[in-house]
Design an enzyme around this catalytic site. Structure first.
Site, mmCIF file in Angstrom:
data_model
loop_
_atom_site.group_PDB
_atom_site.id
_atom_site.type_symbol
_atom_site.label_atom_id
_atom_site.label_comp_id
_atom_site.label_asym_id
_atom_site.label_seq_id
_atom_site.Cartn_x
_atom_site.Cartn_y
_atom_site.Cartn_z
ATOM 1 N N SER A 1 -15.010 25.462 -27.881
ATOM 2 C CA SER A 1 -15.225 24.232 -28.644
ATOM 3 C C SER A 1 -14.203 24.189 -29.774
ATOM 4 O O SER A 1 -13.859 25.220 -30.357
ATOM 5 C CB SER A 1 -16.646 24.236 -29.216
ATOM 6 O OG SER A 1 -16.709 23.427 -30.365
ATOM 7 N N TYR B 1 -9.147 -6.687 12.736
ATOM 8 C CA TYR B 1 -8.551 -6.188 11.495
ATOM 9 C C TYR B 1 -8.506 -7.275 10.423
ATOM 10 O O TYR B 1 -8.195 -8.440 10.699
ATOM 11 C CB TYR B 1 -7.117 -5.676 11.747
ATOM 12 C CG TYR B 1 -6.435 -5.210 10.470
ATOM 13 C CD1 TYR B 1 -6.626 -3.910 10.011
ATOM 14 C CD2 TYR B 1 -5.648 -6.072 9.709
ATOM 15 C CE1 TYR B 1 -6.033 -3.474 8.831
ATOM 16 C CE2 TYR B 1 -5.059 -5.649 8.524
ATOM 17 C CZ TYR B 1 -5.256 -4.349 8.093
ATOM 18 O OH TYR B 1 -4.678 -3.919 6.918
ATOM 19 N N LYS C 1 -18.799 29.034 -29.411
ATOM 20 C CA LYS C 1 -19.167 28.468 -28.108
ATOM 21 C C LYS C 1 -18.247 28.831 -26.960
ATOM 22 O O LYS C 1 -17.049 28.971 -27.111
ATOM 23 C CB LYS C 1 -19.259 26.945 -28.215
ATOM 24 C CG LYS C 1 -20.447 26.548 -29.054
ATOM 25 C CD LYS C 1 -20.861 25.148 -28.835
ATOM 26 C CE LYS C 1 -21.423 24.896 -27.478
ATOM 27 N NZ LYS C 1 -21.529 23.471 -27.244
ATOM 28 N N GLU D 1 -19.745 21.746 -15.250
ATOM 29 C CA GLU D 1 -20.085 20.386 -15.700
ATOM 30 C C GLU D 1 -19.188 19.346 -15.038
ATOM 31 O O GLU D 1 -19.631 18.256 -14.667
ATOM 32 C CB GLU D 1 -19.956 20.290 -17.225
ATOM 33 C CG GLU D 1 -21.044 21.038 -17.955
ATOM 34 C CD GLU D 1 -20.762 21.117 -19.450
ATOM 35 O OE1 GLU D 1 -20.871 20.097 -20.125
ATOM 36 O OE2 GLU D 1 -20.423 22.218 -19.920
ATOM 37 N N THR E 1 -40.254 26.916 -9.354
ATOM 38 C CA THR E 1 -40.563 25.564 -8.876
ATOM 39 C C THR E 1 -40.869 24.774 -10.146
ATOM 40 O O THR E 1 -41.398 25.349 -11.114
ATOM 41 C CB THR E 1 -41.781 25.520 -7.919
ATOM 42 O OG1 THR E 1 -42.932 25.949 -8.641
ATOM 43 C CG2 THR E 1 -41.590 26.415 -6.701
ATOM 44 N N HIS E 2 -40.539 23.521 -10.172
ATOM 45 C CA HIS E 2 -40.689 22.678 -11.382
ATOM 46 C C HIS E 2 -39.947 23.287 -12.574
ATOM 47 O O HIS E 2 -40.333 23.062 -13.721
ATOM 48 C CB HIS E 2 -42.163 22.488 -11.766
ATOM 49 C CG HIS E 2 -43.039 22.056 -10.630
ATOM 50 N ND1 HIS E 2 -43.287 20.736 -10.332
ATOM 51 C CD2 HIS E 2 -43.703 22.782 -9.692
ATOM 52 C CE1 HIS E 2 -44.078 20.666 -9.272
ATOM 53 N NE2 HIS E 2 -44.342 21.898 -8.860
ATOM 54 N N LYS F 1 -8.209 3.502 2.036
ATOM 55 C CA LYS F 1 -7.452 4.733 1.823
ATOM 56 C C LYS F 1 -7.650 5.357 0.449
ATOM 57 O O LYS F 1 -7.873 6.566 0.346
ATOM 58 C CB LYS F 1 -5.969 4.491 2.092
ATOM 59 C CG LYS F 1 -5.717 4.336 3.568
ATOM 60 C CD LYS F 1 -4.336 3.860 3.879
ATOM 61 C CE LYS F 1 -4.352 3.076 5.160
ATOM 62 N NZ LYS F 1 -5.070 1.780 5.055
ATOM 63 N N SER G 1 0.834 -1.214 0.000
ATOM 64 C CA SER G 1 0.000 0.000 0.000
ATOM 65 C C SER G 1 0.865 1.259 0.000
ATOM 66 O O SER G 1 0.350 2.369 0.104
ATOM 67 C CB SER G 1 -0.931 0.008 1.223
ATOM 68 O OG SER G 1 -0.194 -0.190 2.419
HETATM 69 N N1 ARG Z 1 -1.147 -1.338 5.131
HETATM 70 C C1 ARG Z 1 -2.026 -1.826 6.113
HETATM 71 C C2 ARG Z 1 -3.390 -1.137 5.987
HETATM 72 O O1 ARG Z 1 -3.458 -0.152 5.369
HETATM 73 C C3 ARG Z 1 -1.488 -1.597 7.484
HETATM 74 C C4 ARG Z 1 -1.921 -2.551 8.502
HETATM 75 C C5 ARG Z 1 -1.318 -3.887 8.297
HETATM 76 N N2 ARG Z 1 -1.686 -4.824 9.321
HETATM 77 C C6 ARG Z 1 -1.525 -6.125 9.190
HETATM 78 N N3 ARG Z 1 -1.913 -6.875 10.162
HETATM 79 N N4 ARG Z 1 -1.085 -6.646 8.085
HETATM 80 O O2 ARG Z 1 -4.372 -1.597 6.478
#
Ligand code: ARG
Length: 439
Positions: free
Chosen positions: A275, A315, A281, A288, A153-154, A323, A22
């Site tokens: 354009s 976890y 234009k 937009e 309205t509308h 993220k 990551s």
């Molecule tokens: N890169 C991981 C995340 O964003 C960090 C946590 C990793 N924890 C683990 N037990 N592998 O979630």
């Protein structure tokens, strides 16, 4: 390069290493990660888990990493699993084996949760600041354009309002957006640091100390919840989605108003495009794009909600997917607020056309009916009489106030000279929206 491997015999496949990493996106958390670690080692010292010289070495090492990243001397890249591994391994290579003590009484599970919460909180404050800037621009634009225009309205002309009144509706939408973000900050304001992997630690740590030092109200109550809660991400993206919905509605109005059909405003050239084929234009691309990007932020919200829905405690790696959605939503909402701000601060309202539209729209018809009611007619009957007058006005191309008293009396003998003052647009405004204006 990994922080684990003791129980592994075979090497991880390159494909898996890449898939698992990551670092390319969580590198945005570097300063929060270092901040969390600095407070963590302070606590370890205070609780006699680290010795003074160890604490000093680790702290200095972490600060030097932070400085090097910020000066551009240290680039966050390489085959590390994530930002946490990057910083810890960098620390070890800088200060030697004492660096290996940093991770005492902590897991990456509480580490990532605390880093991300710190980041989300900080950026939430930033979004509030940008929203307030946009509010000031809206207020100024309204002040400068306290001119009559049709209210709809509308999407049909309905009653007279002012441009100021119309645009200030968005000010109040943003006011609620700010409250929503503040409320989200308040709800998420508990520190997960010290929950460790899921069940706390055998060391005697002080979670109150780290929570307060990191700016949280208190530590979380439940370790398992602490490491696996991503409600704060969902809540903030949901707040961003509502902001985008508001910006998108405003964009839609700007697009309509800038068309030749309405011709109420001119979007500045700074925020328009041309354009490649039609030379005449001038396109409202900024508006937009804001409208278009709204779908993207809703998508980010759907993605994280769906990711979280089937995850057992505590976890799980699925949660790493939180993220990119959040960063994308944050970047998008910030860019859109800024562009909207730019567009509104350079916008020109065409008073000559908003007034024309008011006159052509029979926008004092409701007030004309109210006039007859004041003279003793029941509202339903007055509604019918004015309806007939509007039809007559349309056929003869005249607004109600352009009809003579004699013409009006053909529909009801309750009409007197005072009707013209009663249905005057300014007077209708004074009895209507202006009565209630706070801002
Ligand atoms: N890169 C991981 C995340 O964003 C960090 C946590 C990793 N924890 C683990 N037990 N592998 O979630």
């Amino acid at each position: 390069m990994k922080l684990w491997g003791g129980r592994f015999i075979d090497k991880e496949s390159k494909l898996m290493e890449h898939f698992n990493s990551s670092l390319s996106f969580d590198k945005r958390l570097y300063s929060q990660d270092i901040k969390g670690s600095l407070v963590h080692v302070e606590m370890l010292l205070k609780c006699n888990i680290l010795k003074e010289d160890e604490f000093v070495k680790i702290t200095e090492g972490l600060i030097s990493i932070l400085e090097d990243i910020e000066k551009g001397k240290l680039h966050i890249k390489g085959d590390y699993e994530d930002i946490h591994s990057f910083i810890e391994m960098n620390l070890i290579s800088r200060i030697g084996k004492v660096g290996k003590k940093l991770h005492t009484a902590r897991s990456r599970n509480d580490q990532v949760a605390v880093d991300f919460k710190l980041y989300v909180k900080e950026k939430a404050e930033f979004v509030i600041r940008e929203l307030k800037n946009l509010q000031s621009t809206i207020e100024k634009l309204g002040e400068e354009n306290n001119i009559i225009m049709p209210g709809y309205t509308h999407l049909q002309r309905a009653q007279v309002v002012t441009f100021k009144y119309h645009i200030m509706a968005y000010y109040y939408m943003l006011e609620r957006d700010i409250k929503r973000i503040k409320n989200s900050i308040d709800i998420m304001n508990e520190s997960p640091l010290g929950c460790c992997a899921l069940a706390g630690t055998t060391y005697n740590t002080d979670r109150d100390y780290t929570a307060i030092k990191l700016g949280f109200k208190s530590p979380v109550n439940n370790f398992m919840d602490g490491v696996s809660d991503r409600d704060f991400v969902i809540e903030l993206i949901s707040d961003f989605s509502i902001i985008m919905m508001h910006l998108s509605r405003l964009s839609e109005e700007l697009i309509l108003w800038s068309s030749k059909e309405f011709d109420f405003i001119e979007i500045s050239e700074e925020f328009s495009t041309g354009s490649s084929i039609m030379p005449q234009k001038k396109n409202p691309d900024a508006a937009e794009l804001i409208r278009g990007k709204t779908g993207r932020v809703y998508g980010d919200l759907m993605a994280i909600l769906t990711t979280m829905k089937g995850i057992p405690l505590a976890y799980n790696k699925d949660m790493q997917e939180d993220k990119e959605n959040y960063f994308d939503a944050l970047d998008t909402v910030l860019a859109c607020i800024k562009v909207m701000n730019g567009m509104l601060s350079t916008l020109r309202v065409k008073e000559e056309n908003t007034i024309k539209a008011v006159k052509k729209g029979f926008l004092n018809a409701t007030e004309a009916a109210d006039y007859l009611v004041c003279k003793g007619m029941a509202f339903r009957d007055a509604h019918k009489v004015i309806g007939e007058i509007v039809l007559y006005g349309e056929e003869n191309n005249k607004a109600i106030e352009e009809l003579s008293l004699e013409e009006l009396r053909r529909f009801s003998d309750l009409f007197g000279e005072d009707v013209y003052i009663f249905i005057d647009y300014e007077n209708t405004l004074n009895r209507g929206i202006k009565k209630d204006i706070k801002k």
